[in-house]
Design a protein around this motif. Structure first.
Motif, mmCIF file in Angstrom:
data_model
loop_
_atom_site.group_PDB
_atom_site.id
_atom_site.type_symbol
_atom_site.label_atom_id
_atom_site.label_comp_id
_atom_site.label_asym_id
_atom_site.label_seq_id
_atom_site.Cartn_x
_atom_site.Cartn_y
_atom_site.Cartn_z
ATOM 1 N N ILE A 167 5.642 0.119 6.816
ATOM 2 C CA ILE A 167 6.188 0.614 5.551
ATOM 3 C C ILE A 167 6.206 -0.495 4.505
ATOM 4 O O ILE A 167 5.789 -0.293 3.350
ATOM 5 C CB ILE A 167 7.600 1.186 5.768
ATOM 6 C CG1 ILE A 167 7.518 2.467 6.608
ATOM 7 C CG2 ILE A 167 8.284 1.467 4.425
ATOM 8 C CD1 ILE A 167 8.856 2.968 7.106
ATOM 9 N N GLU A 168 6.665 -1.678 4.893
ATOM 10 C CA GLU A 168 6.712 -2.799 3.950
ATOM 11 C C GLU A 168 5.312 -3.180 3.485
ATOM 12 O O GLU A 168 5.077 -3.415 2.289
ATOM 13 C CB GLU A 168 7.398 -3.997 4.583
ATOM 14 C CG GLU A 168 7.500 -5.190 3.643
ATOM 15 C CD GLU A 168 8.139 -6.406 4.284
ATOM 16 O OE1 GLU A 168 8.543 -7.306 3.538
ATOM 17 O OE2 GLU A 168 8.223 -6.457 5.526
ATOM 18 N N TYR A 183 2.552 -1.386 3.310
ATOM 19 C CA TYR A 183 1.959 -0.411 2.391
ATOM 20 C C TYR A 183 2.692 -0.359 1.060
ATOM 21 O O TYR A 183 2.069 -0.142 0.010
ATOM 22 C CB TYR A 183 1.895 0.970 3.042
ATOM 23 C CG TYR A 183 0.633 1.156 3.835
ATOM 24 C CD1 TYR A 183 -0.567 1.492 3.212
ATOM 25 C CD2 TYR A 183 0.620 0.952 5.208
ATOM 26 C CE1 TYR A 183 -1.737 1.639 3.934
ATOM 27 C CE2 TYR A 183 -0.550 1.101 5.950
ATOM 28 C CZ TYR A 183 -1.720 1.445 5.303
ATOM 29 O OH TYR A 183 -2.893 1.575 6.015
ATOM 30 N N ASP A 184 4.002 -0.555 1.078
ATOM 31 C CA ASP A 184 4.725 -0.622 -0.197
ATOM 32 C C ASP A 184 4.207 -1.781 -1.048
ATOM 33 O O ASP A 184 4.030 -1.649 -2.260
ATOM 34 C CB ASP A 184 6.227 -0.783 0.050
ATOM 35 C CG ASP A 184 6.878 0.502 0.551
ATOM 36 O OD1 ASP A 184 6.219 1.560 0.520
ATOM 37 O OD2 ASP A 184 8.046 0.442 0.980
ATOM 38 N N LEU A 185 3.950 -2.907 -0.398
ATOM 39 C CA LEU A 185 3.402 -4.063 -1.110
ATOM 40 C C LEU A 185 1.977 -3.793 -1.580
ATOM 41 O O LEU A 185 1.594 -4.159 -2.702
ATOM 42 C CB LEU A 185 3.434 -5.300 -0.213
ATOM 43 C CG LEU A 185 4.807 -5.912 0.041
ATOM 44 C CD1 LEU A 185 4.726 -6.968 1.139
ATOM 45 C CD2 LEU A 185 5.353 -6.530 -1.239
ATOM 46 N N ILE A 239 0.662 -0.927 -2.370
ATOM 47 C CA ILE A 239 0.710 -0.012 -3.507
ATOM 48 C C ILE A 239 1.019 -0.774 -4.794
ATOM 49 O O ILE A 239 0.365 -0.589 -5.825
ATOM 50 C CB ILE A 239 1.728 1.112 -3.254
ATOM 51 C CG1 ILE A 239 1.178 2.080 -2.188
ATOM 52 C CG2 ILE A 239 2.045 1.861 -4.545
ATOM 53 C CD1 ILE A 239 2.203 3.053 -1.649
ATOM 54 N N LEU A 240 2.003 -1.648 -4.727
ATOM 55 C CA LEU A 240 2.360 -2.433 -5.910
ATOM 56 C C LEU A 240 1.202 -3.320 -6.358
ATOM 57 O O LEU A 240 0.833 -3.340 -7.540
ATOM 58 C CB LEU A 240 3.583 -3.298 -5.611
ATOM 59 C CG LEU A 240 4.936 -2.583 -5.497
ATOM 60 C CD1 LEU A 240 5.994 -3.556 -4.990
ATOM 61 C CD2 LEU A 240 5.347 -1.993 -6.840
ATOM 62 N N GLN A 251 -2.561 5.270 -5.622
ATOM 63 C CA GLN A 251 -1.230 5.268 -5.016
ATOM 64 C C GLN A 251 -1.099 6.394 -3.991
ATOM 65 O O GLN A 251 -0.597 6.180 -2.866
ATOM 66 C CB GLN A 251 -0.165 5.420 -6.101
ATOM 67 C CG GLN A 251 1.260 5.374 -5.591
ATOM 68 C CD GLN A 251 2.264 5.587 -6.721
ATOM 69 O OE1 GLN A 251 2.360 6.705 -7.240
ATOM 70 N NE2 GLN A 251 2.961 4.541 -7.109
ATOM 71 N N ARG A 269 -0.469 5.909 0.060
ATOM 72 C CA ARG A 269 0.704 6.539 0.678
ATOM 73 C C ARG A 269 0.285 7.484 1.799
ATOM 74 O O ARG A 269 0.935 7.533 2.858
ATOM 75 C CB ARG A 269 1.509 7.300 -0.381
ATOM 76 C CG ARG A 269 2.370 6.408 -1.251
ATOM 77 C CD ARG A 269 3.152 7.211 -2.271
ATOM 78 N NE ARG A 269 4.089 6.372 -3.013
ATOM 79 C CZ ARG A 269 4.711 6.751 -4.117
ATOM 80 N NH1 ARG A 269 4.499 7.969 -4.614
ATOM 81 N NH2 ARG A 269 5.552 5.939 -4.729
ATOM 82 N N LYS A 323 -0.612 5.472 4.828
ATOM 83 C CA LYS A 323 0.617 4.993 5.476
ATOM 84 C C LYS A 323 1.235 6.098 6.323
ATOM 85 O O LYS A 323 1.597 5.866 7.487
ATOM 86 C CB LYS A 323 1.612 4.524 4.427
ATOM 87 C CG LYS A 323 2.968 4.115 5.022
ATOM 88 C CD LYS A 323 3.963 3.719 3.940
ATOM 89 C CE LYS A 323 4.474 4.922 3.186
ATOM 90 N NZ LYS A 323 5.583 4.571 2.242
#
Length: 205
Positions: free
Chosen positions: A73-74, A76-78, A80-81, A190, A194, A197
């Motif tokens: 999760i971390e 993929y969040d990074l 995406i940003l 994005q 997601r 992920k």
């Protein structure tokens, strides 16, 4: 054989699923495989550890990185940003040559998507999207995260079932780029990341 060459070979095996997450990387076995002493093997494992692809533990040796759900999760969040920001920046500087490079990368990715070099095609495509931004440090951060995620993806036989959707995402992103629609391109990127992920988390159970 130099340490960098050994590291590159091992990384390719990880990305192809030949060395799955948690696999032990014994120095003696690797030295025999590559017909070298343990010194370049040790150095190669250290290089991979700095890239976040190998875990080194005292008295336990080296293993291929194994990510928990929270790690996925971390990561993929990074991604995406970082990737959406980089695409946004790149689109402000794209030329007809940039579009040609992206079109080539899309076709190459499509051709390799169902074969043993699928990860290479995907990497080529995403790299082409961001080249015009000319931000090598940000690109390097993305590459490290992408490699770590790809190693986890390669461990699950069910994930190739999502390939056609991922390719459709690629095609849509390129269409938005050619239309110079930056918000639509970054939004589709994005959504693409997601969805990847969520597919990986679902496969992990």
């Amino acid at each position: 054989m130099h340490a960098q060459t050994i590291a590159d070979r091992l990384r390719d095996d990880m990305l192809a699923g030949l060395l799955p997450p948690g696999a032990k990387l014994g120095q003696a076995d690797l030295a025999e495989r590559f017909a070298v002493s343990r010194i370049p093997v040790r150095d190669a494992l250290a290089l991979l550890a700095t890239q976040g692809l190998v875990a080194l533990a005292p008295n336990k040796g080296a293993t291929v990185i194994e990510m928990r759900r929270a790690d996925i999760i971390e990561a993929y969040d990074l991604r995406i940003l970082l990737e959406c920001d980089l695409l946004h920046r790149a689109m402000a500087h794209m030329t007809t040559a940039s579009h040609a490079e992206i079109d080539y990368a899309l076709k190459r990715s499509n051709l390799e998507a169902h074969g043993p070099h699928a990860a290479d095609g995907d990497r080529l495509f995403h790299d082409a999207l961001y080249t015009a931004a000319n931000r090598p440090r940000q690109n390097a951060m993305i590459l490290t995260l992408r490699h770590a995620c790809q190693i986890q993806i390669a461990a699950y036989d069910s994930l190739p079932a999502h390939t056609d959707q991922w390719l459709a995402d690629h095609k849509a992103i390129v269409a938005h780029i050619l239309a110079a629609d930056t918000p639509a391109a970054t939004t589709r990127l994005q959504t693409h990341l997601r969805a990847t992920k969520e597919a990986l988390l679902a496969a992990m159970g």
